[in-house]
Design a protein around this motif. Structure first.
Motif, PDB file in Angstrom:
ATOM      1  N   TRP A 144      -6.580 -26.455  10.053  1.00  0.00           N
ATOM      2  CA  TRP A 144      -7.643 -25.472  10.278  1.00  0.00           C
ATOM      3  C   TRP A 144      -7.872 -24.604   9.026  1.00  0.00           C
ATOM      4  N   MET A 145      -6.793 -24.153   8.378  1.00  0.00           N
ATOM      5  CA  MET A 145      -6.913 -23.319   7.162  1.00  0.00           C
ATOM      6  C   MET A 145      -7.583 -24.100   6.040  1.00  0.00           C
ATOM      7  N   GLN A 146      -7.224 -25.370   5.903  1.00  0.00           N
ATOM      8  CA  GLN A 146      -7.843 -26.188   4.857  1.00  0.00           C
ATOM      9  C   GLN A 146      -9.337 -26.342   5.126  1.00  0.00           C
ATOM     10  N   LYS A 147      -9.707 -26.528   6.373  1.00  0.00           N
ATOM     11  CA  LYS A 147     -11.113 -26.661   6.740  1.00  0.00           C
ATOM     12  C   LYS A 147     -11.854 -25.365   6.440  1.00  0.00           C
ATOM     13  N   VAL A 148     -11.235 -24.229   6.780  1.00  0.00           N
ATOM     14  CA  VAL A 148     -11.873 -22.913   6.546  1.00  0.00           C
ATOM     15  C   VAL A 148     -12.063 -22.672   5.057  1.00  0.00           C
ATOM     16  N   LEU A 149     -11.026 -22.966   4.278  1.00  0.00           N
ATOM     17  CA  LEU A 149     -11.093 -22.664   2.841  1.00  0.00           C
ATOM     18  C   LEU A 149     -12.056 -23.571   2.087  1.00  0.00           C
ATOM     19  N   THR A 150     -12.321 -24.758   2.596  1.00  0.00           N
ATOM     20  CA  THR A 150     -13.214 -25.679   1.890  1.00  0.00           C
ATOM     21  C   THR A 150     -14.617 -25.712   2.463  1.00  0.00           C
ATOM     22  N   ASP A 151     -14.875 -24.993   3.531  1.00  0.00           N
ATOM     23  CA  ASP A 151     -16.200 -24.984   4.154  1.00  0.00           C
ATOM     24  C   ASP A 151     -17.167 -24.178   3.266  1.00  0.00           C
ATOM     25  N   PRO A 152     -18.268 -24.781   2.747  1.00  0.00           N
ATOM     26  CA  PRO A 152     -19.207 -24.068   1.867  1.00  0.00           C
ATOM     27  C   PRO A 152     -19.824 -22.844   2.526  1.00  0.00           C
ATOM     28  N   ALA A 153     -20.112 -22.908   3.795  1.00  0.00           N
ATOM     29  CA  ALA A 153     -20.729 -21.764   4.481  1.00  0.00           C
ATOM     30  C   ALA A 153     -19.776 -20.577   4.512  1.00  0.00           C
ATOM     31  N   ILE A 154     -18.509 -20.855   4.762  1.00  0.00           N
ATOM     32  CA  ILE A 154     -17.527 -19.769   4.795  1.00  0.00           C
ATOM     33  C   ILE A 154     -17.314 -19.197   3.396  1.00  0.00           C
ATOM     34  N   GLN A 155     -17.253 -20.074   2.390  1.00  0.00           N
ATOM     35  CA  GLN A 155     -17.094 -19.590   1.011  1.00  0.00           C
ATOM     36  C   GLN A 155     -18.269 -18.705   0.603  1.00  0.00           C
ATOM     37  N   GLN A 156     -19.495 -19.081   0.967  1.00  0.00           N
ATOM     38  CA  GLN A 156     -20.682 -18.287   0.649  1.00  0.00           C
ATOM     39  C   GLN A 156     -20.599 -16.922   1.338  1.00  0.00           C
ATOM     40  N   ALA A 157     -20.163 -16.914   2.613  1.00  0.00           N
ATOM     41  CA  ALA A 157     -20.034 -15.643   3.344  1.00  0.00           C
ATOM     42  C   ALA A 157     -19.011 -14.737   2.685  1.00  0.00           C
ATOM     43  N   VAL A 158     -17.913 -15.316   2.185  1.00  0.00           N
ATOM     44  CA  VAL A 158     -16.888 -14.520   1.501  1.00  0.00           C
ATOM     45  C   VAL A 158     -17.452 -13.925   0.220  1.00  0.00           C
ATOM     46  N   ARG A 159     -18.197 -14.738  -0.534  1.00  0.00           N
ATOM     47  CA  ARG A 159     -18.803 -14.223  -1.786  1.00  0.00           C
ATOM     48  C   ARG A 159     -19.785 -13.096  -1.505  1.00  0.00           C
TER      49      ARG A 159
END
Length: 199
Positions: free
Chosen positions: A26-41
């Protein structure tokens, strides 16, 4: 109803490994998901906008008295300086060039009083932006004084509002002796010129 073995340890360990594997996936999926990365940025950028930036003070405004050390001298005027410091230039010509530079300064700054060696040197190296007549690093300037070719400070004495006596101590490096070189000489006894000074 089935009974559990007396030692449930192996089952608990297997369950923990399964949970750990699911969490890792689950953590690997979260960290590599482009949508989640964009939200973090975007969240990080929003926080930086809200964080007050340090105020950088502006440099103080330049005053007429502050002139950069490396401000260039006009090429035509610089050629006079180059002639003045050449070993083949006769001392009398050096003094004539110095007189020319003083005259240029007086025309650029009408009404400026002529002072002693330190004042004249300061005016010629550019205490104000209206003109720089000598480079600050000239070999003829030391400790804020203009020097003759023998390394002695020139002696200046205003004869009038537009003429100044320039005196070099000459080879013996002593002022008011027979080997002094004089341009625009004052009459003996006039002003600071001793009455018994050699003409």
């Amino acid at each position: 109803m089935p009974t559990l073995p007396n030692r449930p340890g192996p089952y608990v360990l297997i369950l923990l490994f399964v949970i750990l594997g699911v969490l890792t996936w689950w953590m690997q999926k979260v960290l590599t998901d482009p949508a989640i990365q964009q939200a973090v940025r975007e969240s990080k950028a929003e926080r930086e906008k809200r964080t007050p930036q340090p105020v950088v003070p502006l440099p103080p405004p330049a005053t007429p008295a502050s002139v950069p050390q490396n401000q260039p001298v006009d090429p035509v005027i610089n050629s006079l300086h180059q002639e003045m410091i050449q070993p083949k230039t006769v001392p009398e010509r050096e003094m004539e060039i110095l007189q020319e530079l003083i005259n240029l300064n007086q025309r650029a700054r009408p009404g400026e009083a002529l002072g002693d060696n330190g004042d004249i040197t300061l005016a010629l190296v550019g205490k104000a932006p209206q003109g720089i007549w000598l480079p600050r690093q000239s070999p003829r300037i030391r400790d804020g004084q203009l020097l003759d070719r023998w390394g002695t400070a020139y002696w200046f004495h205003p004869n009038s509002s537009n003429q100044i006596e320039i005196r070099s101590a000459g080879p013996d490096k002593n002022l008011f002796t027979s080997d002094d070189l004089i341009l625009n000489g004052s009459p003996a006894g006039f002003g600071a010129t001793p009455s018994d000074a050699a003409p």
